[in-house]
Design a protein around this motif. Structure first.
Motif, PDB file in Angstrom:
ATOM      1  N   GLU A  81       0.876  -1.320  -0.044  1.00 21.21           N
ATOM      2  CA  GLU A  81      -0.376   0.110  -0.028  1.00 21.21           C
ATOM      3  C   GLU A  81       0.731   1.089  -0.091  1.00 21.21           C
ATOM      4  N   ILE A  82       0.421   2.219  -0.783  1.00 20.40           N
ATOM      5  CA  ILE A  82       1.267   3.492  -0.751  1.00 20.40           C
ATOM      6  C   ILE A  82       0.640   4.694  -0.053  1.00 20.40           C
ATOM      7  N   GLU A  83       1.172   5.495   0.750  1.00 19.93           N
ATOM      8  CA  GLU A  83       0.467   6.991   0.728  1.00 19.93           C
ATOM      9  C   GLU A  83       1.413   8.150   0.476  1.00 19.93           C
ATOM     10  N   ASN A  84       0.791   9.004   0.322  1.00 15.90           N
ATOM     11  CA  ASN A  84       1.783  10.315  -0.473  1.00 15.90           C
ATOM     12  C   ASN A  84       2.139  10.985   0.371  1.00 15.90           C
ATOM     13  N   ARG A  85       1.235  11.006   1.444  1.00 10.50           N
ATOM     14  CA  ARG A  85       2.235  12.503   2.773  1.00 10.50           C
ATOM     15  C   ARG A  85       2.508  11.845   4.109  1.00 10.50           C
ATOM     16  N   GLY A  86       3.109  12.345   5.261  1.00  7.26           N
ATOM     17  CA  GLY A  86       4.067  11.977   6.108  1.00  7.26           C
ATOM     18  C   GLY A  86       2.810  11.641   7.005  1.00  7.26           C
ATOM     19  N   ASP A  87       2.027  12.853   7.231  1.00  6.72           N
ATOM     20  CA  ASP A  87       1.759  12.513   8.222  1.00  6.72           C
ATOM     21  C   ASP A  87       0.499  11.888   8.220  1.00  6.72           C
ATOM     22  N   GLU A  88      -0.250  11.947   7.087  1.00  8.17           N
ATOM     23  CA  GLU A  88      -1.219  10.241   6.652  1.00  8.17           C
ATOM     24  C   GLU A  88      -0.576   8.868   6.735  1.00  8.17           C
ATOM     25  N   GLY A  89       0.667   8.567   5.988  1.00  5.61           N
ATOM     26  CA  GLY A  89       1.291   8.014   6.246  1.00  5.61           C
ATOM     27  C   GLY A  89       1.912   7.429   7.446  1.00  5.61           C
ATOM     28  N   LEU A  90       1.897   8.237   8.825  1.00  6.70           N
ATOM     29  CA  LEU A  90       1.915   8.263  10.383  1.00  6.70           C
ATOM     30  C   LEU A  90       1.104   7.771  10.416  1.00  6.70           C
ATOM     31  N   LYS A  91       0.272   7.827   9.948  1.00  3.95           N
ATOM     32  CA  LYS A  91      -1.802   7.560  10.878  1.00  3.95           C
ATOM     33  C   LYS A  91      -1.282   5.928  10.173  1.00  3.95           C
ATOM     34  N   ARG A  92      -1.613   5.853   9.082  1.00  5.34           N
ATOM     35  CA  ARG A  92      -2.268   4.893   8.796  1.00  5.34           C
ATOM     36  C   ARG A  92      -1.123   3.455   9.288  1.00  5.34           C
ATOM     37  N   ALA A  93       0.162   3.115   9.107  1.00  6.13           N
ATOM     38  CA  ALA A  93       1.257   2.536  10.016  1.00  6.13           C
ATOM     39  C   ALA A  93       0.962   2.523  11.174  1.00  6.13           C
ATOM     40  N   LEU A  94       0.533   3.175  11.821  1.00  6.25           N
ATOM     41  CA  LEU A  94      -0.262   2.788  13.934  1.00  6.25           C
ATOM     42  C   LEU A  94      -1.276   1.937  12.971  1.00  6.25           C
ATOM     43  N   GLU A  95      -2.123   2.337  12.466  1.00 10.28           N
ATOM     44  CA  GLU A  95      -3.528   1.380  12.505  1.00 10.28           C
ATOM     45  C   GLU A  95      -3.231   0.196  11.895  1.00 10.28           C
ATOM     46  N   GLY A  96      -2.415   0.515  10.792  1.00 11.17           N
ATOM     47  CA  GLY A  96      -2.659  -1.566   9.562  1.00 11.17           C
ATOM     48  C   GLY A  96      -1.788  -1.881  10.483  1.00 11.17           C
ATOM     49  N   ASP A  97      -1.642  -3.439  10.007  1.00 12.43           N
ATOM     50  CA  ASP A  97      -0.842  -4.722  10.616  1.00 12.43           C
ATOM     51  C   ASP A  97      -0.360  -4.871   9.519  1.00 12.43           C
ATOM     52  N   PHE A  98       0.655  -3.777   9.556  1.00  9.49           N
ATOM     53  CA  PHE A  98       1.801  -4.104   8.119  1.00  9.49           C
ATOM     54  C   PHE A  98       3.078  -5.021   8.285  1.00  9.49           C
ATOM     55  N   ASN A  99       3.979  -5.209   7.212  1.00  7.09           N
ATOM     56  CA  ASN A  99       5.159  -5.892   8.349  1.00  7.09           C
ATOM     57  C   ASN A  99       6.711  -5.220   8.183  1.00  7.09           C
ATOM     58  N   LEU A 100       6.064  -4.121   7.517  1.00  4.23           N
ATOM     59  CA  LEU A 100       7.537  -3.533   7.176  1.00  4.23           C
ATOM     60  C   LEU A 100       7.501  -1.971   6.490  1.00  4.23           C
ATOM     61  N   PHE A 101       7.527  -1.738   6.831  1.00  3.42           N
ATOM     62  CA  PHE A 101       7.611   0.085   6.680  1.00  3.42           C
ATOM     63  C   PHE A 101       8.568   0.979   5.461  1.00  3.42           C
ATOM     64  N   ILE A 102       8.607   1.319   4.284  1.00  2.00           N
ATOM     65  CA  ILE A 102       9.892   1.699   3.806  1.00  2.00           C
ATOM     66  C   ILE A 102       9.472   2.991   3.491  1.00  2.00           C
ATOM     67  N   LEU A 103       9.927   4.159   3.959  1.00  2.00           N
ATOM     68  CA  LEU A 103      10.236   5.913   4.254  1.00  2.00           C
ATOM     69  C   LEU A 103      10.959   7.387   3.900  1.00  2.00           C
ATOM     70  N   ASP A 104      10.005   7.710   3.024  1.00  2.00           N
ATOM     71  CA  ASP A 104      10.842   8.716   1.799  1.00  2.00           C
ATOM     72  C   ASP A 104      11.533   9.460   3.045  1.00  2.00           C
ATOM     73  N   LEU A 105      12.174  10.105   3.061  1.00  2.00           N
ATOM     74  CA  LEU A 105      12.878  11.301   3.842  1.00  2.00           C
ATOM     75  C   LEU A 105      12.142  12.599   3.465  1.00  2.00           C
ATOM     76  N   MET A 106      12.435  12.962   2.882  1.00  2.00           N
ATOM     77  CA  MET A 106      11.757  14.119   1.992  1.00  2.00           C
ATOM     78  C   MET A 106       9.859  14.115   2.064  1.00  2.00           C
ATOM     79  N   LEU A 107       9.522  14.291   2.736  1.00  2.00           N
ATOM     80  CA  LEU A 107       7.674  14.286   2.581  1.00  2.00           C
ATOM     81  C   LEU A 107       6.529  15.636   3.729  1.00  2.00           C
ATOM     82  N   PRO A 108       5.501  15.624   2.224  1.00  2.00           N
ATOM     83  CA  PRO A 108       4.987  16.019   2.681  1.00  2.00           C
ATOM     84  C   PRO A 108       4.109  16.282   3.532  1.00  2.00           C
TER      85      PRO A 108
END
Ligand code: CA
Length: 230
Positions: free
Chosen positions: A30-57
């Protein structure tokens, strides 16, 4: 079980490329384009791994990584556009598992993802205590789950039957008197006497012995007590 990966990346072309390669390798992405939305999704979901870009809106990858680490041990791979960022990543002690600089080959990313998932699974696996199993010939007793199999077939035992069988199986080749067994398995307040032991042995034999007249496991030592044959 399919591993789920969350990519937080604002450059759509890169995110899609990563997704394609990871999906080809059998991952659910799954893909998230925004940092804040991405964090929310990361904490809520049952993901096995995260790939994070550094510079994000919304929120940068450093902050996302830090916040994920406060709640989860899930592997994190940071993706940076600048070589300089690597020093920063190291210096911050964010708890990221790995970092990769753009441009990178998708196959390198896939290889790293696989390596981190395997390592994490080993870590999780080794953290789980193994069940305590007693196995004698055809009898398998799982003390942790309190389950018993006789020649591969599960049999049901009452609490005291289970305790008695387990005690005897764990102390094979020793004779115990009915008094000793009663004292071991039943507590002081229990109502009953050594006849209770005889009744329980009979019930256990009906479940584990092929022929209760010729017991192969729990032998009767006449005038003394019982012995679990090795
Ligand atoms: Ca970016």
């Amino acid at each position: 079980m399919m591993n789920k990966i969350l990519i937080i990346e604002d450059e759509e072309a890169i995110a899609e490329l990563e997704k394609d390669y990871l999906e080809l390798s059998g991952f659910s992405v799954e893909i998230e384009n925004r940092g804040d939305e991405g964090l929310k999704r990361a904490l809520e979901g049952d993901f096995n791994l995260f790939i994070l870009d550094l510079m994000l809106p919304g929120m940068d990858g450093f902050e996302i990584c830090k916040q994920i680490r406060q709640e989860k041990n899930t592997p994190v791979i940071l993706v940076s556009a600048k070589k300089d960022d690597i020093d920063k990543i190291r210096g911050l002690g964010l708890g990221a598992d790995d970092y990769i600089t753009k441009p990178f080959s998708p196959s390198e990313l896939v290889a790293r993802v696989k390596a981190h998932l395997a390592r994490y699974e080993r870590l999780i696996g080794s953290g789980l205590p193994e069940n305590d199993i007693v196995e004698i010939r055809g009898i398998k007793i799982d003390k942790t789950a309190r389950r018993v199999w006789v020649n591969g077939e599960e049999k049901n035992f009452t609490t005291k039957e289970f305790d008695l069988l387990t005690f005897l199986a764990q102390n094979p080749n020793r004779v115990f008197t009915k008094d000793e067994l009663f004292n071991k398995i039943w507590d002081m307040e229990s109502i009953g006497d050594i006849a209770t032991v005889t009744v329980h042995i009979k019930k256990i034999r009906e479940k584990i012995e092929f022929n209760t007249a010729k017991p192969q496991y729990i032998e009767t030592i006449w005038g003394v007590g019982y012995r679990f044959k090795v």
